[in-house]
Scaffold this active site. Structure first.
Site, short mmCIF file in Angstrom:
data_model
loop_
_atom_site.label_atom_id
_atom_site.label_comp_id
_atom_site.label_asym_id
_atom_site.label_seq_id
_atom_site.Cartn_x
_atom_site.Cartn_y
_atom_site.Cartn_z
N TYR A 238 -22.65 -3.65 104.57
CA TYR A 238 -23.82 -4.10 105.33
C TYR A 238 -23.76 -3.66 106.79
O TYR A 238 -24.40 -4.26 107.64
CB TYR A 238 -23.92 -5.63 105.28
CG TYR A 238 -24.47 -6.23 104.00
CD1 TYR A 238 -23.99 -5.84 102.76
CD2 TYR A 238 -25.47 -7.20 104.03
CE1 TYR A 238 -24.47 -6.41 101.58
CE2 TYR A 238 -25.96 -7.77 102.86
CZ TYR A 238 -25.46 -7.37 101.65
OH TYR A 238 -25.94 -7.94 100.49
N LYS B 268 -12.12 -2.08 95.05
CA LYS B 268 -12.36 -1.08 94.02
C LYS B 268 -11.55 0.13 94.42
O LYS B 268 -12.08 1.24 94.60
CB LYS B 268 -13.88 -0.79 93.94
CG LYS B 268 -14.29 0.15 92.82
CD LYS B 268 -14.01 -0.37 91.42
CE LYS B 268 -14.29 0.72 90.39
NZ LYS B 268 -13.85 0.34 89.03
N ASP C 20 -15.02 -4.86 89.11
CA ASP C 20 -15.52 -4.92 87.73
C ASP C 20 -14.70 -5.91 86.90
O ASP C 20 -15.25 -6.73 86.15
CB ASP C 20 -15.57 -3.52 87.10
CG ASP C 20 -14.32 -2.68 87.33
OD1 ASP C 20 -13.42 -3.13 88.08
OD2 ASP C 20 -14.22 -1.58 86.76
N ASP D 60 -21.44 -10.51 97.82
CA ASP D 60 -22.84 -10.84 97.53
C ASP D 60 -23.07 -10.88 96.03
O ASP D 60 -23.64 -11.83 95.49
CB ASP D 60 -23.75 -9.80 98.19
CG ASP D 60 -25.21 -10.03 97.85
OD1 ASP D 60 -25.66 -11.18 97.96
OD2 ASP D 60 -25.88 -9.06 97.43
N ASP E 241 -23.66 -14.34 93.28
CA ASP E 241 -24.79 -14.61 92.36
C ASP E 241 -24.24 -14.87 90.96
O ASP E 241 -24.75 -15.72 90.23
CB ASP E 241 -25.79 -13.44 92.33
CG ASP E 241 -27.03 -13.73 93.19
OD1 ASP E 241 -26.87 -14.40 94.24
OD2 ASP E 241 -28.14 -13.28 92.82
C1 IPM Z 1 -27.42 -13.54 100.21
C2 IPM Z 1 -28.66 -12.71 100.13
C3 IPM Z 1 -28.73 -11.76 101.31
C4 IPM Z 1 -27.49 -10.90 101.33
C5 IPM Z 1 -29.98 -10.86 101.32
C6 IPM Z 1 -31.23 -11.68 101.28
C7 IPM Z 1 -29.97 -9.88 102.44
O1 IPM Z 1 -28.70 -12.03 98.92
O2 IPM Z 1 -27.24 -14.26 101.21
O3 IPM Z 1 -26.61 -13.50 99.28
O4 IPM Z 1 -27.40 -9.92 100.60
O5 IPM Z 1 -26.57 -11.23 102.09
MN MN Z 2 -27.11 -12.50 97.56
#
Ligand code: IPM
Ligand code: MN
Length: 347
Positions: free
Chosen positions: A135, A185, A218, A242, A246
């Site tokens: 990022y 990785k 992975d 990130d 999720d």
């Molecule tokens: C998160 C979100 C953000 C990220 C996006 C919205 C830029 O997905 O906080 O996980 O990737 O950091």
């Molecule tokens: Mn995210």
């Protein structure tokens, strides 16, 4: 009476729907616990962008710097403002400007929540590097629109940046169950990820009480599904963290339960607390967003501010609500029903 000043940025979509309940819970718990929370609400969002041409004013960062903490809902309304504009105009600059280098995301099942896995007894703390890596924002495009077009987006890993997030991970592991999983990785990415592995190995010598393992991203993705109870603290780069968080949200029953804290461990600037779920335009303002992730994030904020007791009270109230089956299944209960159950459990 101790007073904390909180910047509230509801943002977009369900960000607005969940920050109001989180604030209600915060106010109630603070009254019981004997401290005061003062909020200032900022309308910075995609709507604000459409009115002013910017996601926040030019001095937005300096305005926020005066607060003890920031509570944020969500940023993004892609139908009207490209995500690449809105996120780079508000959320990401805050994380970087305030050196919130540790993004902490807990993944465990709340009582009464089923989750998609057979495994139930997992308790993972993901720590995501939050200011550099993939990022970094370094890159560019040339020959735009032609057959020769090139897009470059460079990951940046600095020794200072990698070392501080790994140290943070080691400290967290030390305070929990003593296990640290470092995610890279390095079989494919031979510069940055080998660099990360080397620093992990060197720091391991300083933390003999922490059991360290290194995984490729992975393999870690598979492990979080197949054997999540084998994990304690997981530390990863910005993008890897990130994605894994999720996945972490999914195994804890959904994004409605995923809380997060963007921490400046040195306390040289305010930290920011936000649910992981995003603005979810498809269910915005229908009154069905789950406020638990935002309320949990608010508890993490109190913990960071030194009000650990009050944070525990909030977590117990969330657990009381979910134990009673409220807020446990996505879409089943309305936002106000879940909020009312948490508020009632605070009594
Ligand atoms: C998160 C979100 C953000 C990220 C996006 C919205 C830029 O997905 O906080 O996980 O990737 O950091
Ligand atoms: Mn995210």
């Amino acid at each position: 009476m101790k007073t904390y000043s909180i910047a509230l940025i509801p943002g977009d979509g369900i960000g607005k729907d969940v920050t109001a309940p989180a604030w209600q819970v915060l106010e109630k718990v603070s009254r019981h616990a004997g401290f005061e929370l003062k909020s200032t609400t900022f309308p910075w969002s995609c709507e604000y962008y459409k009115e002013t041409g910017a996601m926040m004013p030019a001095d937005g960062i300096e305005t926020l710097r005066a607060f003890d903490a920031i509570l944020l809902g969500a940023v993004g309304w892609p139908a009207e403002v490209p995500d690449s504009v809105s996120l780079h105009g508000l959320l990401l600059p805050i994380r970087k400007a305030f050196v919130q280098y540790a993004n902490i995301r807990p993944h465990r099942l709340l009582p009464g929540v089923e989750g998609p896995l057979k495994a139930r007894g997992f308790d993972i703390l993901c720590i995501r590097e939050n200011t550099e890596g993939e990022y970094s924002g370094a890159g560019g495009r040339v020959h735009q629109g032609t057959i020769d077009e090139v897009a470059v987006e460079t990951s940046i890993f600095t020794r200072a940046g990698v070392e501080r997030i790994l140290r943070f991970g080691f400290e967290q592991a030390r305070a929990r169950r003593g296990k640290l999983a470092s995610v890279t990785k390095s079989n494919a990415q031979k510069y940055s990820m080998v660099f990360w592995d080397e620093i992990t190995e060197r720091l391991a010598g300083e933390y003999p009480d922490v059991a360290v393992s290194s995984y490729h991203i992975d393999a870690m993705a598979a492990r979080m599904v197949m054997a999540p109870e084998s994990l304690d603290v997981v530390v990863a780069s910005n993008l890897f963290g990130d994605i894994l968080t999720d996945l972490g949200a999914a195994i804890q029953g959904g994004l409605g339960f995923a809380a997060s804290a963007n921490i400046n461990p040195d306390r040289s600037a305010p930290s920011m607390f936000e649910p992981v779920h995003g603005s979810a335009p498809d269910i915005a303002h229908l009154g069905i967003a789950n406020p638990i992730a935002a309320i949990w994030s608010a508890a993490m904020m109190l913990d960071h501010l030194g009000e650990a007791g009050a944070a525990e009270v909030i977590m117990a109230a969330i657990a009381a609500a979910t134990s009673a089956g409220i807020g446990t299944v996505p879409g089943k209960d309305r936002t106000e029903t879940i909020t009312a159950a948490v508020l009632a459990a605070l009594d």
